[in-house]
Design a protein around this motif. Structure first.
Motif, PDB file in Angstrom:
ATOM      1  N   ASP A   1       0.806  -1.223   0.000  1.00 16.74           N
ATOM      2  CA  ASP A   1       0.000   0.000   0.000  1.00 16.74           C
ATOM      3  C   ASP A   1       0.840   1.274   0.000  1.00 16.74           C
ATOM      4  N   SER A   2       1.966   1.256   0.687  1.00 17.26           N
ATOM      5  CA  SER A   2       2.744   2.484   0.859  1.00 17.26           C
ATOM      6  C   SER A   2       3.395   2.980  -0.428  1.00 17.26           C
ATOM      7  N   VAL A   3       3.449   2.148  -1.465  1.00 16.30           N
ATOM      8  CA  VAL A   3       4.084   2.579  -2.716  1.00 16.30           C
ATOM      9  C   VAL A   3       3.095   2.704  -3.865  1.00 16.30           C
ATOM     10  N   LYS A   4       1.858   2.347  -3.640  1.00 18.22           N
ATOM     11  CA  LYS A   4       0.861   2.454  -4.705  1.00 18.22           C
ATOM     12  C   LYS A   4       0.735   3.891  -5.187  1.00 18.22           C
ATOM     13  N   GLY A   5       0.737   4.053  -6.519  1.00 19.51           N
ATOM     14  CA  GLY A   5       0.656   5.382  -7.106  1.00 19.51           C
ATOM     15  C   GLY A   5       2.002   6.061  -7.258  1.00 19.51           C
ATOM     16  N   ARG A   6       3.037   5.512  -6.623  1.00 19.22           N
ATOM     17  CA  ARG A   6       4.382   6.109  -6.730  1.00 19.22           C
ATOM     18  C   ARG A   6       5.369   5.181  -7.445  1.00 19.22           C
ATOM     19  N   PHE A   7       5.259   3.895  -7.196  1.00 19.00           N
ATOM     20  CA  PHE A   7       6.171   2.907  -7.786  1.00 19.00           C
ATOM     21  C   PHE A   7       5.443   2.104  -8.856  1.00 19.00           C
ATOM     22  N   THR A   8       6.186   1.713  -9.883  1.00 15.85           N
ATOM     23  CA  THR A   8       5.632   0.864 -10.931  1.00 15.85           C
ATOM     24  C   THR A   8       6.605  -0.257 -11.243  1.00 15.85           C
ATOM     25  N   ILE A   9       6.124  -1.485 -11.173  1.00 18.46           N
ATOM     26  CA  ILE A   9       6.940  -2.629 -11.557  1.00 18.46           C
ATOM     27  C   ILE A   9       6.579  -3.002 -12.988  1.00 18.46           C
ATOM     28  N   SER A  10       7.608  -3.304 -13.775  1.00 19.18           N
ATOM     29  CA  SER A  10       7.378  -3.699 -15.162  1.00 19.18           C
ATOM     30  C   SER A  10       8.438  -4.711 -15.562  1.00 19.18           C
ATOM     31  N   LYS A  11       8.265  -5.293 -16.740  1.00 13.53           N
ATOM     32  CA  LYS A  11       9.209  -6.317 -17.183  1.00 13.53           C
ATOM     33  C   LYS A  11       9.443  -6.210 -18.670  1.00 13.53           C
ATOM     34  N   ASP A  12      10.604  -6.678 -19.067  1.00 17.35           N
ATOM     35  CA  ASP A  12      10.944  -6.799 -20.481  1.00 17.35           C
ATOM     36  C   ASP A  12      11.370  -8.242 -20.684  1.00 17.35           C
ATOM     37  N   ASN A  13      10.448  -9.048 -21.182  1.00 17.01           N
ATOM     38  CA  ASN A  13      10.738 -10.480 -21.306  1.00 17.01           C
ATOM     39  C   ASN A  13      11.920 -10.758 -22.229  1.00 17.01           C
ATOM     40  N   ALA A  14      12.056  -9.960 -23.274  1.00 18.14           N
ATOM     41  CA  ALA A  14      13.142 -10.181 -24.223  1.00 18.14           C
ATOM     42  C   ALA A  14      14.505  -9.965 -23.582  1.00 18.14           C
ATOM     43  N   LYS A  15      14.538  -9.069 -22.593  1.00 21.10           N
ATOM     44  CA  LYS A  15      15.800  -8.776 -21.907  1.00 21.10           C
ATOM     45  C   LYS A  15      15.919  -9.493 -20.580  1.00 21.10           C
ATOM     46  N   ASN A  16      14.909 -10.309 -20.233  1.00 21.00           N
ATOM     47  CA  ASN A  16      14.913 -10.989 -18.930  1.00 21.00           C
ATOM     48  C   ASN A  16      15.140  -9.999 -17.789  1.00 21.00           C
ATOM     49  N   THR A  17      14.499  -8.863 -17.873  1.00 21.65           N
ATOM     50  CA  THR A  17      14.739  -7.784 -16.917  1.00 21.65           C
ATOM     51  C   THR A  17      13.424  -7.300 -16.316  1.00 21.65           C
ATOM     52  N   VAL A  18      13.464  -7.070 -15.020  1.00 22.95           N
ATOM     53  CA  VAL A  18      12.349  -6.475 -14.294  1.00 22.95           C
ATOM     54  C   VAL A  18      12.799  -5.115 -13.780  1.00 22.95           C
ATOM     55  N   TYR A  19      11.894  -4.149 -13.848  1.00 19.95           N
ATOM     56  CA  TYR A  19      12.212  -2.794 -13.424  1.00 19.95           C
ATOM     57  C   TYR A  19      11.311  -2.380 -12.262  1.00 19.95           C
ATOM     58  N   LEU A  20      11.825  -1.471 -11.457  1.00 23.28           N
ATOM     59  CA  LEU A  20      11.008  -0.823 -10.445  1.00 23.28           C
ATOM     60  C   LEU A  20      11.223   0.677 -10.612  1.00 23.28           C
ATOM     61  N   GLN A  21      10.254   1.347 -11.200  1.00 21.55           N
ATOM     62  CA  GLN A  21      10.296   2.791 -11.346  1.00 21.55           C
ATOM     63  C   GLN A  21       9.758   3.413 -10.065  1.00 21.55           C
ATOM     64  N   MET A  22      10.572   4.219  -9.429  1.00 24.26           N
ATOM     65  CA  MET A  22      10.203   4.806  -8.148  1.00 24.26           C
ATOM     66  C   MET A  22      10.134   6.320  -8.296  1.00 24.26           C
ATOM     67  N   ASN A  23       8.943   6.864  -8.149  1.00 25.62           N
ATOM     68  CA  ASN A  23       8.733   8.297  -8.239  1.00 25.62           C
ATOM     69  C   ASN A  23       8.295   8.860  -6.897  1.00 25.62           C
ATOM     70  N   SER A  24       8.368  10.171  -6.779  1.00 29.35           N
ATOM     71  CA  SER A  24       7.948  10.846  -5.537  1.00 29.35           C
ATOM     72  C   SER A  24       8.564  10.177  -4.312  1.00 29.35           C
ATOM     73  N   LEU A  25       9.846   9.935  -4.376  1.00 28.06           N
ATOM     74  CA  LEU A  25      10.529   9.214  -3.302  1.00 28.06           C
ATOM     75  C   LEU A  25      10.509  10.001  -2.000  1.00 28.06           C
ATOM     76  N   LYS A  26      10.423   9.266  -0.910  1.00 27.98           N
ATOM     77  CA  LYS A  26      10.380   9.838   0.433  1.00 27.98           C
ATOM     78  C   LYS A  26      11.555   9.299   1.233  1.00 27.98           C
ATOM     79  N   PRO A  27      11.979  10.017   2.270  1.00 25.70           N
ATOM     80  CA  PRO A  27      13.071   9.506   3.111  1.00 25.70           C
ATOM     81  C   PRO A  27      12.787   8.113   3.657  1.00 25.70           C
ATOM     82  N   GLU A  28      11.542   7.813   3.937  1.00 22.96           N
ATOM     83  CA  GLU A  28      11.195   6.490   4.472  1.00 22.96           C
ATOM     84  C   GLU A  28      11.317   5.371   3.438  1.00 22.96           C
ATOM     85  N   ASP A  29      11.589   5.719   2.176  1.00 20.74           N
ATOM     86  CA  ASP A  29      11.857   4.703   1.161  1.00 20.74           C
ATOM     87  C   ASP A  29      13.307   4.240   1.190  1.00 20.74           C
TER      88      ASP A  29
END
Length: 125
Positions: free
Chosen positions: A62-90
């Motif tokens: 819940d604490s990251v909903k709306g700020r973080f996005t997980i995505s994947k690129d199957n061709a690159k075997n890579t998973v990403y975590l895009q983190m926006n609006s970062l807070k010190p508690e992150d």
């Protein structure tokens, strides 16, 4: 043997953004779920987000909903975590993890069988 290697951590000011990457080397399976966890000093390792390789279903704490996005690129075997609006508690060490099983995406760290080495994310106020 599958290995996970994270990258993309660093120091950022509050309100800034970072994108973490996790490359999975070796064979992957369609029922694999990739997750991101984080661990702050003196605290337990906590679930952040997960995505299923096949189908792309996602789950967030819940604490990251709306700020973080997980995505994947199957061709690159890579998973990403895009983190926006970062807070010190992150601020934490962020780990990539994986398990292979059907069903609901899991949040318990003990159910993930494969882990990366972690990458430090520090958010200054």
């Amino acid at each position: 043997q599958v290995q996970l290697v994270e990258s993309g951590g660093g120091l950022v000011q509050a309100g800034g953004s970072l994108r973490l990457s996790c490359v999975a080397s070796g064979r992957t399976f369609t029922s694999v779920v990739m997750g991101w966890f984080r661990q702050a000093p003196g605290k337990e390792r906590m679930f952040v987000a997960a995505v299923r390789w096949s189908g792309g279903s996602t789950r967030y704490t819940d604490s990251v909903k709306g700020r973080f996005t997980i995505s994947k690129d199957n061709a690159k075997n890579t998973v990403y975590l895009q983190m926006n609006s970062l807070k010190p508690e992150d601020t934490a060490v962020y780990y990539c993890a994986a398990y292979s099983a059907p069903g609901e995406l899991r949040v318990a760290a003990s159910l993930y069988s494969l882990w990366g080495q972690g990458t430090q994310v520090t958010v200054s106020s």
